[in-house]
Design a protein around this motif. Structure first.
Motif, PDB file in Angstrom:
ATOM      1  N   MET A   1       7.627 -55.027  10.992  1.00 56.79           N
ATOM      2  CA  MET A   1       6.165 -54.927  11.012  1.00 56.79           C
ATOM      3  C   MET A   1       5.710 -53.676  11.761  1.00 56.79           C
ATOM      4  N   ALA A   2       6.352 -53.397  12.887  1.00 54.92           N
ATOM      5  CA  ALA A   2       5.991 -52.209  13.670  1.00 54.92           C
ATOM      6  C   ALA A   2       6.245 -50.940  12.861  1.00 54.92           C
ATOM      7  N   ALA A   3       7.410 -50.819  12.258  1.00 53.84           N
ATOM      8  CA  ALA A   3       7.738 -49.620  11.480  1.00 53.84           C
ATOM      9  C   ALA A   3       6.792 -49.445  10.303  1.00 53.84           C
ATOM     10  N   ASN A   4       6.384 -50.552   9.684  1.00 53.23           N
ATOM     11  CA  ASN A   4       5.482 -50.473   8.533  1.00 53.23           C
ATOM     12  C   ASN A   4       4.072 -50.024   8.913  1.00 53.23           C
ATOM     13  N   LEU A   5       3.750 -49.997  10.186  1.00 57.54           N
ATOM     14  CA  LEU A   5       2.439 -49.500  10.616  1.00 57.54           C
ATOM     15  C   LEU A   5       2.345 -47.983  10.561  1.00 57.54           C
ATOM     16  N   VAL A   6       3.469 -47.314  10.444  1.00 57.30           N
ATOM     17  CA  VAL A   6       3.477 -45.852  10.380  1.00 57.30           C
ATOM     18  C   VAL A   6       3.129 -45.441   8.949  1.00 57.30           C
ATOM     19  N   ARG A   7       2.044 -44.713   8.810  1.00 56.75           N
ATOM     20  CA  ARG A   7       1.556 -44.294   7.490  1.00 56.75           C
ATOM     21  C   ARG A   7       2.677 -43.589   6.717  1.00 56.75           C
ATOM     22  N   GLY A   8       2.884 -44.052   5.485  1.00 52.83           N
ATOM     23  CA  GLY A   8       3.880 -43.442   4.615  1.00 52.83           C
ATOM     24  C   GLY A   8       5.270 -44.030   4.725  1.00 52.83           C
ATOM     25  N   ILE A   9       5.469 -44.936   5.659  1.00 55.90           N
ATOM     26  CA  ILE A   9       6.790 -45.551   5.839  1.00 55.90           C
ATOM     27  C   ILE A   9       6.820 -46.917   5.169  1.00 55.90           C
ATOM     28  N   ARG A  10       7.920 -47.173   4.470  1.00 59.73           N
ATOM     29  CA  ARG A  10       8.190 -48.498   3.911  1.00 59.73           C
ATOM     30  C   ARG A  10       9.462 -49.011   4.570  1.00 59.73           C
ATOM     31  N   ALA A  11       9.300 -50.049   5.377  1.00 63.31           N
ATOM     32  CA  ALA A  11      10.435 -50.660   6.073  1.00 63.31           C
ATOM     33  C   ALA A  11      10.735 -52.004   5.422  1.00 63.31           C
ATOM     34  N   ALA A  12      12.010 -52.266   5.186  1.00 63.56           N
ATOM     35  CA  ALA A  12      12.430 -53.489   4.504  1.00 63.56           C
ATOM     36  C   ALA A  12      13.311 -54.325   5.420  1.00 63.56           C
TER      37      ALA A  12
END
Length: 170
Positions: free
Chosen positions: A78-89
């Motif tokens: 969830m934290a990583a996905n807050l960075v614009r342009g990043i898709r974390a799975a």
């Protein structure tokens, strides 16, 4: 390839293991912390920093991916996905590791350190790092829709078409 990695206390041991093994595999590892074990640490800043590192590298034309670790991997994703342009799975098996790259062009993998042993986690990461994005038009189209929503808060011509209705039992 450069690999940014971050964790919280629950994934610290796994993080050290992965950095050692992936360095031996030839990856350039960038550690976003924490540096020492602290049971009261907070993962958001570490994981966001790693995701920002991936984004900045990619914007500068560098081949870069990321790994975020925690007890379950959920909060870290969830934290990583807050960075614009990043898709974390969030990855929990070989198929999800492979499909995260192949179909979703995810740049960051999240793994629960309490959910997997070191060797299993290493295998999931290796699959993720090695798998290319397929580039298939349907996957490109869907990723573009995610990016459009991230930029504008809408997916023109799509959100208004989603049928919304109350459920009734017949």
């Amino acid at each position: 390839m450069r690999v940014h990695i971050a964790t919280d206390h629950a994934g610290l041991e796994l993080s050290h293991f992965l950095m050692q093994r992936l360095s031996e595999d030839g990856y350039e590892m960038i550690d976003h912390g924490p540096a020492v074990y602290d049971a009261a640490d907070d993962y958001p800043a570490f994981c966001i920093s790693a995701a920002q590192g991936v984004r900045e590298d990619r914007e500068n034309g560098l081949d870069s991916l990321g790994i975020v670790l925690g007890g379950s991997g959920n909060g870290e994703q969830m934290a990583a996905n807050l960075v614009r342009g990043i898709r974390a799975a969030l990855v929990w098996n070989e198929d999800t590791a492979r499909l995260a790259r192949q179909h979703n062009d995810a740049q960051v993998i999240a793994i629960g350190g309490r959910q997997h042993g070191n060797d299993e986690a290493l295998e999931l990461v290796r699959i993720f790092l090695a798998e290319p994005f397929s580039g298939e038009s349907r996957h490109v189209r869907r990723i573009e829709q995610l990016a459009e929503f991230e930029r504008t808060g809408d997916i023109v011509g799509h959100l208004s078409e989603v049928p919304v209705r109350p459920y009734t039992q017949d």
